[in-house]
Design a protein around this motif. Sequence first.
Motif, mmCIF file in Angstrom:
data_model
loop_
_atom_site.group_PDB
_atom_site.id
_atom_site.type_symbol
_atom_site.label_atom_id
_atom_site.label_comp_id
_atom_site.label_asym_id
_atom_site.label_seq_id
_atom_site.Cartn_x
_atom_site.Cartn_y
_atom_site.Cartn_z
ATOM 1 N N TYR A 246 0.867 -1.176 0.000
ATOM 2 C CA TYR A 246 0.000 0.000 0.000
ATOM 3 C C TYR A 246 0.902 1.224 0.000
ATOM 4 C CZ TYR A 246 -3.304 -3.576 1.454
ATOM 5 O OH TYR A 246 -4.073 -4.714 1.511
ATOM 6 N N THR B 29 0.580 -0.001 7.867
ATOM 7 C CA THR B 29 -0.368 -1.080 8.116
ATOM 8 C C THR B 29 -0.191 -1.572 9.548
ATOM 9 O OG1 THR B 29 1.268 -2.575 7.174
ATOM 10 C CG2 THR B 29 -0.555 -1.884 5.750
ATOM 11 N N PHE C 245 -4.893 0.291 7.825
ATOM 12 C CA PHE C 245 -3.866 1.159 7.255
ATOM 13 C C PHE C 245 -4.138 2.575 7.752
ATOM 14 C CE2 PHE C 245 -2.334 4.148 4.063
ATOM 15 C CZ PHE C 245 -1.099 3.636 3.692
#
Lengths: 646, 646
Positions: B410, B455, B468
């Motif tokens: 991410y 995260t 997140f």
Amino acid sequence: MTKVNEPSETEVVTVPGRRKFLNTAALAGLAGAGMSLGVTACKSESQSGAAKPAAGADAAPDYSKYEVHPGQLDEYYAFSSGGHSGEVRVYVLPSGRLLKRIPVFNIDCLTGWGITNESKQIMGTNPDGTLKYWTGDTHHVHPSYTDGTYDGRYLFVNDKIHGRIARVRLDTMECDQITELPNVQGFHGIFPDKRDPVDASINSSTRVFCGSEFHIPQPNDGRDLDDPKRYFCLLTCVDVKTMEPRWQCKVDGNMDLIATSYDGKLVCSNQYNSEGGAIFAEMMSVERDACVFLNVARIEAAIAAGKSFTIGDSKVPVVDGTRAANTDATTALTCYVPVPKNPHGVNISPDGKYYACSGKLSPTATLIAHEKVLHWFEGHIKDPRDAVVAEPEIGLGPLHSAFDNRGYCYTTLFLDSQIVKWNIEAAIKAFQGDKAAQVVVDRIDVHYQPGHGFTSMGETKEADGKFFISDNKFSKDRFLPVGPLHPENSQLIDISGEKMKLIHDTSVWSEPHDSIVVRRDIIKTRQIYSMDDFPNAVKSPKDCRVERNGKKVTVYLTSQAPAFGMTEFKVKRGDEVTLILTNHDKVEDLTHGFAIPKHNINFIVNPQETKSVTFKVDKPGVYWCYCTHFCHALHLEMRSRMLVEA
Amino acid sequence: MTKVNEPSETEVVTVPGRRKFLNTAALAGLAGAGMSLGVTACKSESQSGAAKPAAGADAAPDYSKYEVHPGQLDEYYAFSSGGHSGEVRVYVLPSGRLLKRIPVFNIDCLTGWGITNESKQIMGTNPDGTLKYWTGDTHHVHPSYTDGTYDGRYLFVNDKIHGRIARVRLDTMECDQITELPNVQGFHGIFPDKRDPVDASINSSTRVFCGSEFHIPQPNDGRDLDDPKRYFCLLTCVDVKTMEPRWQCKVDGNMDLIATSYDGKLVCSNQYNSEGGAIFAEMMSVERDACVFLNVARIEAAIAAGKSFTIGDSKVPVVDGTRAANTDATTALTCYVPVPKNPHGVNISPDGKYYACSGKLSPTATLIAHEKVLHWFEGHIKDPRDAVVAEPEIGLGPLHSAFDNRGYCYTTLFLDSQIVKWNIEAAIKAFQGDKAAQVVVDRIDVHYQPGHGFTSMGETKEADGKFFISDNKFSKDRFLPVGPLHPENSQLIDISGEKMKLIHDTSVWSEPHDSIVVRRDIIKTRQIYSMDDFPNAVKSPKDCRVERNGKKVTVYLTSQAPAFGMTEFKVKRGDEVTLILTNHDKVEDLTHGFAIPKHNINFIVNPQETKSVTFKVDKPGVYWCYCTHFCHALHLEMRSRMLVEA
């Protein structure tokens, strides 16, 4: 040097039964009870006097109704004093989100408060230019009024440690002035007036009243150290515009909270230590203390007539508001209304009719009628105690009261760890002998030991009866553990219905002493400064330069993302450097920071703002000044070099 | 003295199309684009490359699922650096409640940090006993590791302004040591190692690696001011136990973030300004920068073999890790892996296999294989660039990457104001030529301009893929306005499903730079101190006294609610007073405060804790010392008098 007896170990004891007044002998047990409640966080005692069971027994409320989802805006601002953090905080409700910390009496190295020349001038400096104080204990925050409600101009806040009052502009939410009160220690309560008692055309705050809690020798220059009977306290009236003290009033006793009437005529303060004692036992000897009312117009007339004195070096006129000097009601400056021992907190109802004074050591609240106090000043009532119109038993350790728009009062019960909802008219009827009057209508547990409590808009004539904040002094098991120092717990309660509903716990860094809840439409902020607000602004990047005057050097600098106006500037070892930085960015939220390694400098400049710092350069070398407030994709590259030549 | 050109007004320009690499000429436009995105907070551009539309187009998630109702506890701690506030914050998730502010590099007048003798000793003082610094810029917080996950012992945090590293004990959540690194400016990235590269039996953090961003003359004593080509940066290895620097390594370029391998063998840092430029344009001339890897075992062997030097007064051994000195891979201390221009952030995947280096000025993330870097050091790979196994195009302004436990990464996209979810194995396949590989699987808008993203447990082998956090640099219209200085916005995203869901906005006082998300069972706190922890404890109220040694006076005092051990104490004008206060209360959450009016003193003592302050008394008079931390129903009455005789 006096020693108290060695205290015994704290014991878990049963809560004592309710008594009309707790006398001195009961205090040790009460103290133990307070502590044990503090620890055990539960109560087996049935709540006698409660018309309905505590809310814990009921079904949980529909919490989702109060949620503020991502992208939604809150309904209220809450301005909260930060206690001994020295700052003021801005929360929003019902979410409980913290939007801002306003540095006031503390040093804040993010904004540069206490570091920039401009903030140091507001905070006050010693002759050598260093800060005089960087500790403070903000207790009470109150916004300015127009027409009986908040006008969004100012917020006033006190510092109890050093006896200072600060003014915060509500358009920028920044402190713009701080005044140290003369001959005052333990400045606790603060409240602006709501209209002028003399000039009827002035229907907004022009004075702020400041109570002092600690009685001291006057002047406090080393005299009378061992003669506490000669100590006394002053209530100070400060001018809203100039922030200078207008006058002071000598009073008996130690002042706690302050309330002002809606007609501007009276200011009052609940008092403890009527005895003028210096140690705990001496402060506990009498059975009653007082709520003292000051007649503002009479005091100002007395001063105009020259009936005042001064103390020490202070030029502020002082009038004598002691009992002894005010025996004739028709000329008296003050009126002492007796209330149960060690009252805590005084609050006026939104209709302007009643002052609620909480019992603390008595399980009662005392309701004093505004009109009757005026009657006393007019000579129509002989005994000030006759201004009391109700004194309901409401629970253990009542501290502070707040009001809705439906005739109910909500009082925090420190020892019971509850909020009690009671009806004002029923309390008056009960006081008059009506045994059928149902005074207490609801109770709700809070977690734990509530101090101040506030209703939404409840300190204005626009009280709306929607929310109540309980600022609790202990949180214990309500949050995940974070070591020996716990957060405190500000709890939000829905008071719009018949029963109170606990809907949100907000953890708070100590101390949420006071939390004024203001409707959001009242606050109108400026989001960007005007460069013209700052006489020293560096108005063009072309003006960036270094000017030398002997060992004094001025650096003129601008910022505009992602660069400062000069990539480097040279000074010499031994220089005193003044650096002026103007932020040329005009975009809302585009703030820059400026840090100088090894020189203890950091501050921010908001859009179109100018700030300056002055520091010595003693170490030759390269010092990379950099932007500390994330501004841009190339923020990391936003630097300038200060080159210090040997 | 150099001036940059006068910048033009910030213009709202269209976001440029995605390019493999943005060259220097494109930067002005990009800068403008960043700003305009910053202002407009919306994007008309369609998200090419996104497999699915942004989440904003979907139905709102069931927010109530994530609520933490009154009385419930959160699931995670988040330790967050406070940026230029100089502090560290402790939040809990998913509620976003702030439980604690840990003062580190700042003065905190609530706890007395920077005021007590104990805290001043940790922070560092000048020869005259005054604090050396009270500004700091905390960027990165990282807890200590055992067996590849957090062990709850320590948290390490840097100060970028003055080049210091601090250690915070996680049992008390208080700072216990601060070290100023020698010959370092712009200390930015920090990371502890995860196991020992030499002694396989040590499977916990023993070193912390500290990168420096600003290259300076060495030593920085006035030499080479105008010769930036001679400036250089050091990476410092600090001992976890002693907090002393073990060694330093000279490197090319400016270091940004730090990552460490799970096997302890490598530490790496992404770098910008490979050019060694001193001004913006010079820093932008080359097409690629690097991620530099340090071979820890080889460096420590080199130092053991005496292959080191020292700089200036520092005794810390320094090795040469520059490209020029490390051309032979089989003996090299460092390996420079080329990555696109001005990378921002480097993070290792929880399986220990890959480092993700974000492009910032390139719309890509570069994936470097840990094993391949080791192969280079072994001579099996000639070109360090061959350690790169993927370089997916993911969006504009990628800054930082975090990982789940399902093979997804991410990455925050600063310019796009998005989080992009991409698949690691798919990215590797695409890099190998597989045109069918679907790399980017989801995007979600954040509000606005995300910096770091984390995260839950994502920096450990226990990454759990639940949440997140996006720490956004701008909040603009997300909250009610509070004047020119906006809060920032920490947004919580549920990543447990296929699509990311934005579930909560948490407003944050600047700056939530770093937010490490730790499972709650890992943190074991002490809730009460032991009196024996403090050698200067006043162990019995009977020991309360005043001791005089010439003009130096020591006051021994205890606290137990609702009284201090002495109701008064006498000192003389001109004395230097040291006051030692021990809190005898044993009840959890029963903290006392101690303020001295007009002497700039306030601090707290937690249960069973001892602290001391030293101050001058110059003004005769009575000073009511009082408890500032609400403790008891009779808190207001908890006072002692300091009598200063003339």
